[in-house]
Design a protein around this motif. Structure first.
Motif, short mmCIF file in Angstrom:
data_model
loop_
_atom_site.label_atom_id
_atom_site.label_comp_id
_atom_site.label_asym_id
_atom_site.label_seq_id
_atom_site.Cartn_x
_atom_site.Cartn_y
_atom_site.Cartn_z
N THR A 151 -14.15 -32.99 11.69
CA THR A 151 -12.92 -32.15 10.98
C THR A 151 -12.47 -33.05 9.85
OG1 THR A 151 -12.46 -30.75 12.89
CG2 THR A 151 -10.85 -30.78 11.11
N PRO A 152 -12.07 -34.36 10.12
CA PRO A 152 -11.34 -35.14 9.01
C PRO A 152 -12.40 -35.24 7.71
CG PRO A 152 -10.97 -36.29 11.25
CD PRO A 152 -11.90 -35.11 11.50
N GLU A 153 -13.58 -35.55 8.10
CA GLU A 153 -14.48 -35.77 7.00
C GLU A 153 -14.80 -34.38 6.34
OE1 GLU A 153 -15.04 -36.71 10.16
OE2 GLU A 153 -15.80 -38.54 10.37
N LEU A 154 -14.80 -33.23 7.07
CA LEU A 154 -14.97 -32.03 6.28
C LEU A 154 -13.78 -31.66 5.37
CD1 LEU A 154 -16.32 -29.59 8.99
CD2 LEU A 154 -17.62 -30.25 6.95
N ASP A 155 -12.54 -31.95 6.04
CA ASP A 155 -11.32 -31.71 5.16
C ASP A 155 -11.45 -32.69 4.02
OD1 ASP A 155 -10.54 -30.00 7.14
OD2 ASP A 155 -9.04 -31.26 8.10
N THR A 156 -11.80 -33.90 4.07
CA THR A 156 -11.61 -34.70 2.78
C THR A 156 -12.71 -34.24 1.83
OG1 THR A 156 -11.23 -36.56 4.21
CG2 THR A 156 -12.05 -37.13 2.19
N LEU A 157 -13.85 -33.99 2.18
CA LEU A 157 -14.95 -33.51 1.22
C LEU A 157 -14.48 -31.96 0.68
CD1 LEU A 157 -18.04 -34.45 3.14
CD2 LEU A 157 -17.14 -35.50 1.15
N THR A 158 -13.91 -31.25 1.47
CA THR A 158 -13.45 -30.06 0.80
C THR A 158 -12.40 -30.17 -0.32
OG1 THR A 158 -13.89 -28.74 2.78
CG2 THR A 158 -12.32 -27.65 1.38
N THR A 159 -11.29 -31.24 0.05
CA THR A 159 -10.20 -31.36 -0.83
C THR A 159 -10.65 -31.99 -2.23
OG1 THR A 159 -8.62 -31.83 1.02
CG2 THR A 159 -8.21 -32.73 -1.15
N TRP A 160 -11.66 -33.02 -1.79
CA TRP A 160 -12.08 -33.68 -3.21
C TRP A 160 -12.99 -32.72 -3.98
CZ3 TRP A 160 -15.14 -38.32 -0.59
CH2 TRP A 160 -13.99 -39.51 -0.35
N ILE A 161 -13.69 -31.64 -3.27
CA ILE A 161 -14.51 -30.62 -4.27
C ILE A 161 -13.68 -29.56 -4.82
CG2 ILE A 161 -16.52 -29.11 -4.21
CD1 ILE A 161 -17.95 -31.11 -1.97
N LEU A 162 -13.03 -28.90 -4.00
CA LEU A 162 -12.35 -27.70 -4.26
C LEU A 162 -11.15 -27.84 -5.01
CD1 LEU A 162 -13.09 -25.13 -1.49
CD2 LEU A 162 -14.49 -25.47 -3.47
N GLN A 163 -10.35 -28.91 -4.58
CA GLN A 163 -8.75 -29.07 -5.09
C GLN A 163 -8.81 -30.08 -6.31
OE1 GLN A 163 -5.84 -29.74 -2.31
NE2 GLN A 163 -6.77 -28.40 -0.68
N GLN A 164 -9.56 -31.24 -5.98
CA GLN A 164 -9.67 -32.45 -7.14
C GLN A 164 -10.62 -32.27 -7.94
OE1 GLN A 164 -9.49 -36.38 -5.04
NE2 GLN A 164 -7.61 -35.65 -4.09
N ARG A 165 -11.61 -31.26 -7.58
CA ARG A 165 -12.67 -30.99 -8.70
C ARG A 165 -13.87 -31.85 -9.02
NH1 ARG A 165 -12.08 -25.54 -10.02
NH2 ARG A 165 -13.81 -25.65 -11.69
N SER A 166 -13.92 -33.11 -8.25
CA SER A 166 -14.92 -34.12 -8.19
C SER A 166 -16.15 -33.55 -8.67
CB SER A 166 -14.87 -34.88 -6.63
OG SER A 166 -13.67 -35.36 -6.36
N ARG A 167 -16.92 -34.56 -9.66
CA ARG A 167 -17.95 -34.08 -10.29
C ARG A 167 -19.08 -34.66 -9.54
NH1 ARG A 167 -16.38 -35.85 -16.30
NH2 ARG A 167 -14.82 -34.35 -16.55
N MET A 168 -18.93 -35.84 -8.80
CA MET A 168 -19.99 -36.32 -8.22
C MET A 168 -19.39 -37.16 -6.84
SD MET A 168 -23.37 -38.33 -9.61
CE MET A 168 -22.41 -39.58 -10.38
N ILE A 169 -20.13 -36.76 -5.58
CA ILE A 169 -19.70 -37.39 -4.44
C ILE A 169 -20.87 -38.14 -3.55
CG2 ILE A 169 -18.60 -37.18 -2.32
CD1 ILE A 169 -17.14 -34.90 -3.57
N ALA A 170 -20.84 -39.11 -3.20
CA ALA A 170 -21.78 -39.90 -2.61
C ALA A 170 -21.36 -39.89 -1.11
CB ALA A 170 -22.19 -41.53 -3.07
#
Length: 459
Positions: A151-170
């Motif tokens: 859950t914590p990792e899913l929440d972090t990735l979701t925030t980066w992608i949908l809210q912060q609109r990160s372009r590239m995530i490793a």
């Protein structure tokens, strides 16, 4: 008119002109315009290049001008859309059909009351602004299978992608830690937020040209166009990335890099991937690339951590509760020693499953395993570790051999003394091992995970 009504009307006008709904950037421009925000603020909020945002805005105002029959710009958009509404309000009341270009607006009196799907409130529901999913290709995405709490990792990735609109995530981590399973769960949860979604499993023969051609063909199917290599309308890949809000997953990204070298060095025939990743980082676009693997491109490690457009998440082991769930799934009874066993195998799902399978077949218990700090390495686990170990350079193997002889974390000075390696080479080797997630760092001390230490001792 409220903001929702304005966006709905603008979306219909743009669709009538272009055959496409408002994209993410166009909607952000209109939303900011209605709120009185300048381009600078809009660009900051959506993490977009201001110059590119202005270009998109200029094209949008031109479309609206042609359809509304007057010069529309950021300054007068609010009044122009209001004039459009007022000028047609009497026609709406009379049930007339107002035609603007190819765009027809039907008055309320035209809707037969006995046809449920023709009522305006149903049209409102169907036009609620959501990204229009044009195309998904998840044929290479593995099935989810057993998934344990992240859950914590899913929440972090979701925030980066949908809210912060990160372009590239490793998404990195040692073999078996659950990177791909986490990504599959993530994609299942957020895929409908994107216009296009594709999952690509990178194998050893995936050249840059083949990859680019695959993505362009993917977009061509989305648009139902023939974009064969000889078609003069074929666009560069970056143009498609700027056009659509896409989620692109690249699994097994480590296959782009050399074995026997420090982490992240491209194979000679794959150098063009560097240029692609640089474009993804530098140019303005609404897409997100998720890179999964044992290693990540060196370019990503050079980006400052506060840059929200480029992110890295190193996956750690599961917690005690999830580890016990794995053991229970393999029919092992919970015991007082389960927690120690999970710690010893670092909560690695694959390692724990391999161990649990061995315990089942041999009929032994966790108590026996914990005697004398025993670490069992089933053959299938050795195979997994061998694959990652073989990728390391000779210098990295030498450093791991030094660390395997130490039962306690050691500092840099002790490694220099025992290994007789120059400080420059040693630091580079430690950095590469850290990027591969093969060593652990505690303040200024270094150590090997117990399982990997045992593996190297048995070589």
């Amino acid at each position: 008119m409220n903001l929702k009504e304005v966006l709905k009307m603008a979306d219909e006008i743009v669709f009538a002109k272009t055959g496409e709904h408002l994209d993410t950037l166009q909607e952000a421009i209109l939303r900011g315009t209605m709120q009185g925000d300048k381009y600078t603020k809009i660009a900051e909020e959506i993490h977009c290049n201001e110059s590119y945002l202005r270009q998109v805005g200029s094209q949008l105002w031109q479309i609206l001008s042609e359809e509304l029959g007057e010069d529309v710009n950021k300054t007068n958009f609010r009044s122009a859309i209001k004039r459009f509404q007022v000028s047609n309000s009497s026609n709406f009341a009379q049930g007339d059909v107002v035609a603007i270009g190819n765009f027809n607006i039907c008055g309320e009196a035209r809707y037969p009351p006995d046809i449920p799907n023709s009522h305006p409130q149903n049209q409102e529901t169907s036009n609620t602004k959501q990204p229009q999913t044009l195309h998904q290709d998840l044929s290479e995405m593995p099935e989810l299978g057993d998934f344990y709490d992240r859950t914590p990792e899913l929440d972090t990735l979701t925030t980066w992608i949908l809210q912060q609109r990160s372009r590239m995530i490793a998404l990195t981590g040692i073999s078996g830690i659950g990177k791909t399973s986490l990504a599959v769960q993530l994609v299942q949860q957020i895929k409908d937020e994107f216009e296009c979604v594709i999952w690509c499993s990178i194998d050893a023969s995936y050249t840059p040209d083949e990859f680019e051609h695959k993505l362009i063909q993917f977009f061509s199917h989305s648009e139902k166009q023939d974009l064969s290599p000889t078609n003069p309308k074929r666009l560069p890949l970056i143009k498609y990335l700027q056009k659509y809000r896409c989620l692109i997953v690249l699994d097994d990204i480590h296959n782009l890099f050399c074995s026997g070298e420090f982490a992240g060095k491209y194979k000679p025939q794959y150098e063009e991937y560097r240029s692609l990743f640089k474009q993804i980082e530098k140019l303005s676009h609404p897409c997100c690339f998720l890179l999964i693997g044992w290693e990540q491109p060196r370019e990503m490690t050079q980006v400052k951590s506060q840059n929200t457009l480029i992110r890295t998440l190193q996956l750690k082991g599961l917690g005690i509760a999830a580890g016990r769930e794995i053991l229970r799934d393999y029919g092992l009874e919970e015991s007082d020693n389960s927690e120690a066993l999970i710690h010893r195998y670092q909560g690695n799902p694959l390692w724990l499953k391999s161990l649990a399978n061995l315990i089942q077949e041999l009929g032994i218990g966790a108590t026996e395993l914990l005697l004398d700090d025993t670490i069992l390495l089933p053959e299938d686990l050795k195979d997994v570790l061998q694959n990652q170990y073989d990728r390391t350079s000779e210098l990295e193997k030498q450093v791991m051999s030094l660390l395997a002889k130490e039962n306690q974390p050691v500092n840099l000075a002790k490694l220099l003394e025992k290994g007789q390696i120059s400080s420059s080479y040693l630091l580079n080797a430690l950095q590469s091992l850290s990027r591969r997630c093969l060593i652990e760092k505690q303040e200024s001390l270094y150590t090997l995970p117990p399982v990997l230490r045992q593996y190297i001792k048995e070589l």
